[in-house]
Write an enzyme that holds these catalytic residues in place. Structure first.
Site, PDB file in Angstrom:
ATOM      1  N   SER A 101       0.923  -1.621   0.216  1.00  0.00           N
ATOM      2  CA  SER A 101       0.212   0.418   0.210  1.00  0.00           C
ATOM      3  C   SER A 101       0.901   0.846  -0.125  1.00  0.00           C
ATOM      4  O   SER A 101       1.881   1.688  -0.771  1.00  0.00           O
ATOM      5  CB  SER A 101      -0.736  -0.052   0.565  1.00  0.00           C
ATOM      6  OG  SER A 101      -1.614   1.123   0.581  1.00  0.00           O
ATOM      7  N   ASP A 240      -2.422   6.963  -3.572  1.00  0.00           N
ATOM      8  CA  ASP A 240      -1.095   5.468  -3.334  1.00  0.00           C
ATOM      9  C   ASP A 240      -0.580   4.770  -3.546  1.00  0.00           C
ATOM     10  O   ASP A 240      -1.491   4.589  -4.735  1.00  0.00           O
ATOM     11  CB  ASP A 240      -1.906   5.342  -1.646  1.00  0.00           C
ATOM     12  CG  ASP A 240      -2.679   4.059  -1.239  1.00  0.00           C
ATOM     13  OD1 ASP A 240      -3.364   4.127  -2.340  1.00  0.00           O
ATOM     14  OD2 ASP A 240      -2.905   3.469  -0.646  1.00  0.00           O
ATOM     15  N   ASP A 242      -1.167   1.352  -4.011  1.00  0.00           N
ATOM     16  CA  ASP A 242      -1.571   0.438  -4.280  1.00  0.00           C
ATOM     17  C   ASP A 242      -3.302   0.772  -5.233  1.00  0.00           C
ATOM     18  O   ASP A 242      -3.942  -0.339  -5.327  1.00  0.00           O
ATOM     19  CB  ASP A 242      -1.774  -0.905  -3.182  1.00  0.00           C
ATOM     20  CG  ASP A 242      -2.714  -0.481  -2.657  1.00  0.00           C
ATOM     21  OD1 ASP A 242      -3.157   1.008  -2.100  1.00  0.00           O
ATOM     22  OD2 ASP A 242      -3.324  -1.509  -1.773  1.00  0.00           O
ATOM     23  N   ASP A 244      -5.920   2.602  -3.198  1.00  0.00           N
ATOM     24  CA  ASP A 244      -6.980   2.261  -2.618  1.00  0.00           C
ATOM     25  C   ASP A 244      -7.211   3.326  -1.948  1.00  0.00           C
ATOM     26  O   ASP A 244      -8.158   3.072  -0.754  1.00  0.00           O
ATOM     27  CB  ASP A 244      -7.460   0.907  -1.369  1.00  0.00           C
ATOM     28  CG  ASP A 244      -5.737   0.615  -0.477  1.00  0.00           C
ATOM     29  OD1 ASP A 244      -5.165   2.020  -0.395  1.00  0.00           O
ATOM     30  OD2 ASP A 244      -5.794  -0.008   0.044  1.00  0.00           O
TER      31      ASP A 244
END
Length: 445
Positions: A101, A240, A242, A244
């Protein structure tokens, strides 16, 4: 029953240190395959962000899955919410995301989605952990899993994202700076906004395996703010690593965080008759947000910090909107997990409908100053049980009254206490946070 390897967001750690090693990834793939092979399609989708370690981990996972008789379909760099969506549309047994993440490149993680595009249920994670304790075996050669690649995964997800934006609107006339954190959205997010008509200045879209989240993205919007001012853009959007999470900055370069974005969406949905029930925030959601949605007559509850807990509360109340001030927003009317691009599109839909700027969309909402201090303590001592610490908290709460609150929260991974104080008086909030933190140090050092 507690989990040994799975945290609130899968298995995560520093690359090369247990459990983020190739041998454990192989074992995890095999263990997951053992559990999943008891079900139907024997197919798993694998996506990753842009970390250099993703190549190593996806190869190891695929080997373990193949040994258990599970077919793996690779998607390459793909946002976490894209993997959740495509797992559903491809009728796969599960989706696997290789990502840490918003963490630096030297960390990585492995998390799973169910066939429904949601986080794996606890009982399935327990079953996988039970299999990890067993030696790896291999199915007969004729039953080994195969590997394939989904070449149109990005295009499919782009079309899905666009479908969550009202069909009678477009983004023509908007100039947007899009910061992809050199992460998984780099080849997707700019295209979504371009295809909806916006003029897009793409930023941090040159991943090299090492620069993910480095001085860019949702956790660091300074560079985005500068770009917005430089290009005289209408706003900036940051994801960010990833994809999400989402943060925005307005035309003046001022950050608009997750609480503020969720307020804009909630207000818009409420006025459009689209809001089902109330909103789920977390212990960290700003008190001013709670007070503002109360004025809109929208119910509000707090969950523990973490999207897993926000989702639990949404399902329990049968509501559809929840999130965190970090920019992790869940719109269950569109998708099954937090999705930065989809959340951004909901904010842009509100702006287009109302003909207002991002800052104007917030109306009178002004978040309270929120001071967070991390204090280390000795592992054997629990600061939450210290009478002196509790007395300091009670004294602070009395001084804040209805205009603020105090939250003490222990880290789940290290002897660290997070002291958070917020209120409408910045000087008072800062002083009280320092006093409580000092009391923790003196009592539990």
């Amino acid at each position: 029953m507690s989990r040994k390897y799975f945290g609130t967001d899968g298995v995560r750690g520093r690359v090369g240190e247990f459990p983020i090693t190739p041998d454990f990834a192989l074992k995890l793939g095999w263990a997951a395959g053992q559990v999943l092979s008891q079900q139907g399609t024997h197919k798993v989708l694998i996506g990753k962000d842009t970390r250099i370690s993703g190549y190593m981990l996806e190869s190891a996972l695929e080997a373990g899955l193949a040994a258990a008789g599970i077919n793996a379909s690779f998607m390459g760099p793909m946002p976490t919410p894209a993997v959740a969506y495509l797992t559903r549309t491809f009728n796969a047994e599960a989706g696997i995301v290789i990502s840490a993440s918003h963490n630096p490149y030297y960390d990585n993680g492995i998390k799973f989605f169910s066939a429904q595009g949601t986080k794996l249920p606890d009982d399935i994670e327990h079953e996988i952990e039970a299999q990890i304790a067993k030696p790896v075996t291999c199915v007969e050669s004729a039953q080994l899993g195969k590997a394939s690649r989904i070449v149109d995964a990005a295009g499919r997800y782009i079309e899905f994202c666009k479908s969550t934006f009202p069909s009678n609107m477009n983004l023509k006339g908007l100039k947007i700076v899009v910061d992809c954190a050199n992460g998984a959205t780099y080849h997707i997010a700019p295209n979504v906004f371009k295809e909806l008509g916006a003029e897009v200045i793409a930023f941090a879209v040159e991943p090299n395996g090492l620069n993910i989240n480095f001085e860019c993205g949702a956790t660091n919007t300074k560079a985005l703010s500068a770009k917005v001012l430089e290009h005289q853009a209408d706003l900036g959007i940051a994801f960010d690593g990833d994809g999400d999470r989402v943060m925005m900055v307005d035309h003046q370069g001022q950050q608009v965080d997750g609480d503020e974005l969720m307020y804009i969406i909630a207000d818009f949905y409420k006025r459009q008759g689209l809001l089902k029930g109330g909103i789920v925030g977390t212990q960290m959601t700003n008190l001013a947000f709670e007070q503002a949605v109360a004025k809109l007559n929208i119910p509000f509850v707090r969950a523990k910090v973490g999207d897993r807990y926000v989702m639990e509360q949404l399902l329990e109340h049968d509501w559809m909107l929840g999130g965190e001030n970090s920019g992790h927003i869940i719109c269950l009317n569109h998708t099954t997990t937090g999705d930065g691009i989809v959340s951004a599109l909901q904010v842009l839909a509100a702006m287009r409908h109302d003909g207002k700027s991002l800052r104007e969309q917030l109306g009178s909402l002004q978040l309270y100053p929120q001071i967070l201090i991390n204090v280390r303590f000795k592992g054997q001592q629990d600061p939450l049980e210290s009478e002196a610490v509790l007395a300091a908290v009670a004294k602070a709460e009395q001084q804040l009254g209805d205009g603020g609150r105090v939250l003490l929260r222990k880290s789940g991974t290290e002897p660290l206490l997070r002291v958070m104080v917020e209120g409408d008086n910045h000087t008072l909030v800062e002083r009280l946070a320092s006093e409580i933190a000092e009391e923790v140090r003196s009592q539990c050092a």
